[in-house]
Design a protein around this motif. Sequence first.
Motif, short mmCIF file in Angstrom:
data_model
loop_
_atom_site.label_atom_id
_atom_site.label_comp_id
_atom_site.label_asym_id
_atom_site.label_seq_id
_atom_site.Cartn_x
_atom_site.Cartn_y
_atom_site.Cartn_z
N ARG A 40 6.11 -18.59 26.35
CA ARG A 40 7.23 -18.90 25.46
C ARG A 40 7.13 -20.31 24.90
O ARG A 40 7.32 -20.54 23.70
N ILE A 82 12.52 -23.99 23.24
CA ILE A 82 12.06 -22.64 23.56
C ILE A 82 12.97 -21.59 22.94
O ILE A 82 12.50 -20.62 22.32
N THR A 129 10.57 -19.92 20.04
CA THR A 129 9.64 -18.97 20.66
C THR A 129 9.40 -17.76 19.77
O THR A 129 8.24 -17.39 19.50
#
Length: 258
Positions: free
Chosen positions: A29, A62, A66
Amino acid sequence: MIRQAAVDLLHAHPAVRQRIGAAEIAVHRLESALCALDAVGTTDAKTIDLLTASGTKLSRLINALTAPGVHARWATLARSASFASAPATPPSRARWAHLTSEQRRELRNTAAGLLARHIEKPVDVQCVDYDGNPSGCMLCGVGAVQAFRADADSVWTLMSADSASIGGPGRADTLDGVVCPRCDHAIDQAHGVGQSAMTLSVRSFLGVPAHLRSLDNLDGLIGWAALPARSAPNREPWGHLDLGALRASADLILGRAS
């Protein structure tokens, strides 16, 4: 190497990896999020440091990048054409040249929004009831929390609780209201509203790390919503309780100067 950078960052912020779960998933991720930044030319070390300086910032990176980062990777393009034909896919002449203009626009917009959050200053988001009157978190009673304007609508979480479970007198109906982010996280950790959640919230407010078992069982906690006579919202969490002795204990345990 982007993957090694992801590994190093997660090693520096182990709590982020633990919240995600498996180490390989966490690395994937974060690597994808870093790929998204690389794809839009955000490679300056100072900017990367700004976006990854803390566990909170790393989690924000993230969460935001991601998904677009995964779609930006060449492996995704090869997978969509099936890996059997991937070797026949001609190589790009430049990094990220396989991205479409639409993908680049999405990446730039998302990255720009993320960077803006590091420039923008959080504001106080007041808690109000259905009639627009000042209210507070059902547990800690705080009347305002700081958040970015983009997050203002999601700061307060709707919640219901049994009065007796949060230290109040028994009653037939449930208490309805909202909880602040700290208490919402504590409720998730405790898997429900009650004394355990309030203990976790108080510990967090006093700065007691989760791995320390000190102050694990706190007696006499009462949620703000369960007070016999509802007071004005608190200026700081748990302001309706006298936490002087607990604060002194926490300072002693953590070696903080009095």
